[in-house]
Design an enzyme around this catalytic site. Structure first.
Site, PDB file in Angstrom:
ATOM      1  N   ASP A  28       0.848  -1.187   0.000  1.00  0.00           N
ATOM      2  CA  ASP A  28       0.000   0.000   0.000  1.00  0.00           C
ATOM      3  C   ASP A  28       0.889   1.245   0.000  1.00  0.00           C
ATOM      4  O   ASP A  28       2.111   1.165   0.168  1.00  0.00           O
ATOM      5  CB  ASP A  28      -0.893  -0.039   1.241  1.00  0.00           C
ATOM      6  CG  ASP A  28      -2.044   0.953   1.199  1.00  0.00           C
ATOM      7  OD1 ASP A  28      -2.270   1.566   0.140  1.00  0.00           O
ATOM      8  OD2 ASP A  28      -2.716   1.110   2.237  1.00  0.00           O
TER       9      ASP A  28
ATOM     10  N   GLU B 147       2.640   5.092  -4.091  1.00  0.00           N
ATOM     11  CA  GLU B 147       2.589   6.009  -5.253  1.00  0.00           C
ATOM     12  C   GLU B 147       3.902   6.788  -5.495  1.00  0.00           C
ATOM     13  O   GLU B 147       4.093   7.217  -6.640  1.00  0.00           O
ATOM     14  CB  GLU B 147       1.452   7.013  -5.081  1.00  0.00           C
ATOM     15  CG  GLU B 147       0.072   6.414  -5.224  1.00  0.00           C
ATOM     16  CD  GLU B 147      -0.323   5.528  -4.058  1.00  0.00           C
ATOM     17  OE1 GLU B 147      -1.033   4.536  -4.279  1.00  0.00           O
ATOM     18  OE2 GLU B 147       0.118   5.812  -2.924  1.00  0.00           O
TER      19      GLU B 147
ATOM     20  N   ASP C 242      -9.232   3.849  -1.735  1.00  0.00           N
ATOM     21  CA  ASP C 242     -10.004   4.292  -0.564  1.00  0.00           C
ATOM     22  C   ASP C 242     -11.335   4.903  -0.989  1.00  0.00           C
ATOM     23  O   ASP C 242     -11.455   6.111  -1.185  1.00  0.00           O
ATOM     24  CB  ASP C 242      -9.188   5.293   0.253  1.00  0.00           C
ATOM     25  CG  ASP C 242      -7.899   4.688   0.776  1.00  0.00           C
ATOM     26  OD1 ASP C 242      -7.797   3.445   0.810  1.00  0.00           O
ATOM     27  OD2 ASP C 242      -6.983   5.445   1.135  1.00  0.00           O
TER      28      ASP C 242
END
Length: 963
Positions: free
Chosen positions: A504, A507, A622
């Protein structure tokens, strides 16, 4: 169409090709303003020389910038905006993979520029020498030359203009122009790139209203456009949450830049960057009524925007090269076959990963995990995999650690062993930021010793902040990082035998913004506000001359991520490599899990790029607890399949917010058919486990019950995805390419080619408007049918019902509905054969159906057809108007299925109207008695053959006759 300017002649080279582009997301008002204010950036380039490759495999050319004084244009131009033009440029056009794609590459002639590394996407280099020496000619000579035809079937023609330079791709079969970078003003005098009857493409090429800049190539700004006809329907260019639906919309600008921001934010850049699009063209006269599809890829990892105008598509990129690949299709599945052949076939997923997964940020101890698993079993809701978010970790959310009290190793290990003993699995979350705040943190110390962290411009480890507080980020482009990461996974796995990893925040997410940060030693638990002291040296990399619409505004590129001047091990700047962080981590993690577990790896990544599907599954991020988020999830999941990442799902019932009972019930009905089916939610909201509501419990049992019956079908689609790139969840137009209405459907989807899911995506409703393409569709719950000519229907959808229909012409394998995939694998098979309802209405009519089944142990590292390790069964069936028919199987490598003793116990044949008097069963001299049951309920009866006991590993044939 592409044609030469008045001062130049046309050079034509024939090759296969199709096109694919880049993607970006922004508000329509901003896009309109950008189009109105789009500057004229000069007169482009002209072709100064041509070199033909031998055997007609392509050519290369030198491009020189057209200086202002040499231009005959009266338009005011500012060719210095965004920096100086680079020149000369090198153009390379190559025919690759025996004509299955065309490669168009443009870069600086003398100086190397950033390109997507071979370590990320291995591929033939455009600059590789082709066979023999090149044959040099001038541009004029090339234009006049009598080129020999390429020794392959010609699907596409490549044409170009010399002054200004532009190129076009034309589909030879119908003369339609698929991609055309020459401004209309330069092309208006010539229409030789396509037949004269190509009205759609000639109108777009000659229309002055579709005028755009000639190609622009600067150090930090690249611009290229293509003309588009009104018949084009575009899909792709992501990742973003799109209330507009699946089809790209004119007036939008799509931003490509991997960004940590909630999926509740619509029309802005999200976690993935996919500069790829698919173009479906309406059926044209002489095309046999078929829609034709092609794909376009701009293989570039720099920040970019793609603006979709009324008659053109424009790419604006902040660096790198123009590296285009065109895929001719002509069907959507053919495009994805060609595309994934280049960027990587989707990774095979383990069988168990197609079961249901439960997670929550907030399962704070082992006892809570045990309770959740027990409650699922008590409620009789299927559950295959239990997940833990970062809750398991020691203070500071440190990777590869455990809280000694809440997740004491002995108790934790015992829990995981219990899962495994029950045929269930366990996955944990890992974030990339490695804490520097604790002494004796081995992962950090070993990383320091290996020197594998990103560096700031001074050559020091780059300091950032995420959930653990101050962190360093591993450089996953560094080959040394793989060994370090693999060692950390191994050491952790020795303690807790995890079955997969969830990566997770990659990015990469950073709660601070700045190039140089320092830390005063104070820790704030779970703070998402920056408490480092950061300063930024603003450079052309942090604040480039062309600014993308980032996070819905014009933020610096380094806003809440690694600074753009951060360096990788080889000196590469984060400015170029930012959007590759997630895929680089995925590649490394896939290697580590494979090595450590010695089984097929399963990992889930938030950040993705072109080719990520070859290494990881993905989820949509999300999301919120609303019906809008439920609807958006379907569009995002379908887009992910188009991008080559078929194993994808959304956080069922929403990550943020508190869902209503109605919403959670409807969401599991849809989410039960996501390729990756997982519920997950944030820690500060109430729990959303399905067993908390009686009505949701019933919906979950019913929807997941059907999913588990369909596990062999899902797993066979996994095999299809791995071998051909075909998505698991598909838009309707994939299976019905000749139905223009199918292009407009956003919130229904297909599983494979023939199972249609029609979910409720609105609150407080017990019906759904659903579109059914032509044919007979059978409800998989009660075998009732809908006969459609290509129409919408209002379906009844009580609160515990989702409409799932099977299309005629299909044969699907099913097993029993049980609580784990391990139990399902051992159960008996049912084959469902779907014939058209009207098959027996006409004396001369007959109908057929086909299907297939792939079987292996679900865990081998390689997913391939191998004698003794896997079995592939091909099914075919036929029904005559008189009522006689057959179903038979052809088995490839049956040993494995025989070893597992898989048995076909029941065959359900839909669309049979005449009760047979005779049923014959043949399987290599093995007799079987069939108990024939005929159901006449509803307009379309079904024929049930039960107690068959047919071995799946041996070919069989069943015939039935009315007399």
């Amino acid at each position: 169409m592409l044609s030469p300017s008045s001062s130049s002649s046309l050079a034509v080279l024939v090759s296969w090709i199709c096109l694919c582009l880049i993607h970006v997301v922004v508000s329509s008002n901003l896009m309109e303003q950008q189009q109105q204010d789009a500057p004229n950036l000069g007169q482009g380039y002209h072709v100064s020389s041509i070199k033909q490759y031998p055997n007609h495999e392509g050519f290369e050319a030198t491009l020189e910038v057209i200086l202002p004084h040499s231009s005959s244009s009266s338009r005011n131009a500012d060719d210095s905006l965004y920096g100086a033009n680079l020149h000369p440029l090198r153009l390379i056009v190559r025919l690759e993979e025996k004509g299955s794609r065309v490669h168009v590459y443009i870069s600086d002639y003398y100086n190397s520029r950033w390109e997507v590394p071979q370590s990320i996407i291995p591929r033939p280099k455009a600059t590789d020498t082709i066979r023999n020496s090149l044959m040099g000619t001038t541009a004029a000579a090339a234009a006049a030359a009598d080129h020999k035809e390429i020794k392959h079937e010609k699907l596409l023609a490549v044409t170009y203009t010399t002054h200004p330079f532009g190129f076009a791709i034309t589909r030879i079969s119908n003369g339609e122009v698929l991609f055309n970078s020459t401004p209309a003003a330069a092309a208006a005098e010539h229409d030789t790139a396509a037949p004269a009857d190509d009205s759609s493409s000639s109108s777009s090429s000659s229309s002055s209203s579709s005028s755009f800049n000639p190609m622009v190539f600067k150090d930090q700004y690249l611009e290229i456009s293509t003309q588009l006809p009104g018949t084009a329907s575009l899909f792709g260019l992501g990742e973003s949450t799109r209330p507009d639906g699946l089809q790209l919309k004119q007036g939008r600008t799509y931003t490509l830049w991997t960004t940590d921001i909630t999926a509740m934010d619509v029309n802005i850049d999200l976690y993935g960057a996919y500069p790829f699009y698919m173009d479906v063209r309406e059926a044209r006269a002489g095309a046999g009524g078929q829609q034709l599809t092609h794909g376009v890829l701009l293989l570039n990892s720099n920040a970019m925007e793609v603006s979709y105008g009324a008659e053109c598509l424009t790419f604006r990129v902040t660096g790198g090269v123009l590296d285009f690949y065109f895929f001719p299709g002509p069907s959507p599945l053919a495009v994805l076959d060609q595309y994934t052949q280049l960027v990587g076939r989707p990774a095979p997923m383990p069988y168990w990963s197609f079961g249901f997964h439960q997670c929550r940020w907030g399962y704070r101890n082992v006892s809570t995990d045990r309770s959740v698993v027990a409650n699922f079993k008590k409620a009789r809701i299927p559950l295959d995999t239990m997940w833990n978010d970062i809750d398991y970790a020691a203070s500071g959310d440190r990777d590869f650690t455990n809280d000694p009290i809440r997740f004491a190793l002995t108790d934790w290990r015992s829990f995981v062993d219990e899962l495994h003993a029950n045929g269930q699995h366990y996955v944990i979350l890992i974030d990339p930021g490695i804490s520097i705040a604790y002494e004796d943190y081995g992962t950090y110390e070993r990383g320091l010793k290996a020197d594998i962290f990103l560096k700031n411009p001074k050559g020091e480890n780059y300091l950032a902040q995420v959930w653990p507080g101050p962190v360093y980020f591993p450089d996953f482009l560094n080959p040394k990082t793989t060994e370090w990461w693999m060692n950390e996974v191994q050491m952790f796995h020795d303690k807790i035998p995890i079955d997969g990893m969830w990566i997770d925040m990659n990015e990469v997410s950073n709660f601070c913004t700045g190039t140089f940060c320092s830390w005063n030693g104070t820790l704030f638990e779970d703070s998402d506000q920056c408490y480092l002291h950061c300063s930024s040296t603003v450079t052309k990399w942090d604040d480039p001359p062309f600014k993308i619409n980032h996070m819905g505004t014009y933020q610096e590129l380094g806003y809440k991520t690694a600074a753009m001047t951060v360096k990788h091990y080889d000196g590469s700047l984060e400015y170029n490599a930012h959007s590759l962080y997630g895929i680089a981590e995925s590649i490394t993690t896939n290697i580590a899990l494979t090595k450590v577990r010695k089984k097929r790896p399963f990992l889930l990544s938030r950040s993705t790029f072109i080719g990520s599907g070859a290494h990881t599954a993905h989820w949509t991020g999300d999301d919120g607890a609303s019906f809008e988020d439920l609807a958006y999830s379907i569009v995002t999941i379908l887009n992910s399949g188009i991008f080559g990442v078929p194993m994808v799902g959304a956080d069922i019932c929403g990550f943020y917010g508190t869902p209503t009972e109605d919403l959670c019930g409807r969401w599991i009905q849809a989410g039960a058919f996501y390729p990756f089916s997982r519920a997950h939610n944030v820690r500060n909201n109430p729990g959303k486990e399905f067993y908390r509501w009686k009505s949701v419990t019933k919906s979950a049992r019913k929807a997941l019950g059907l999913r588990y019956r369909l596990l062999p079908y899902f797993y066979t689609l996994n095999f299809e995805a791995h071998t051909t790139g075909a998505p698991i969840a598909r838009p309707l137009f994939f299976s019905f390419p000749d139905d223009p209405e199918a292009l407009k459907i956003n919130f229904q989807f297909l599983i494979g080619s023939s199972i249609l899911i029609s979910p409720v995506v609105q609150a407080n409703t017990t019906s759904v408007h659903a579109y059914f393409p032509k044919g007979t569709w059978y409800n998989l719950y009660d075998w009732s049918s809908i006969i459609s000519t290509g129409s919408s229907f209002i379906l009844q959808a009580p609160w515990d019902v989702i409409n799932v229909h099977l299309h005629e012409g299909s044969i699907i394998p099913m097993q029993e509905s049980l609580l784990t995939s391990a139990l399902v694998r051992k159960s008996l098979f049912t084959l469902v054969v779907a014939f058209p309802a009207a098959a027996t209405n006409c004396e001369s009519s007959s109908s057929s159906a086909t299907g297939h089944l792939f079987l292996d142990n679900g865990d081998d590292i390689k997913m391939e057809l191998t004698d003794g390790k896997s079995t592939h069964v091909l099914f075919s069936a036929n029904l005559e108007a008189a009522g006689n028919g057959f179903i038979k199987s052809q088995v490839v490598y049956g040993k494995y299925a025989l070893k597992e003793n898989w048995v076909v116990q029941t065959v359900v044949i839909l669309g049979v109207r005449i009760k047979p008097n005779t049923v014959l069963i043949h399987q290599e001299a093995r007799a079987a008695e069939a108990h024939v049951k005929v159901t006449l309920a509803g307009e379309v009866p079904s024929l049930h053959l039960s107690d068959l006991n047919l071995l799946m590993g041996k070919g069989f044939e069943i015939t039935w006759m009315p007399k």
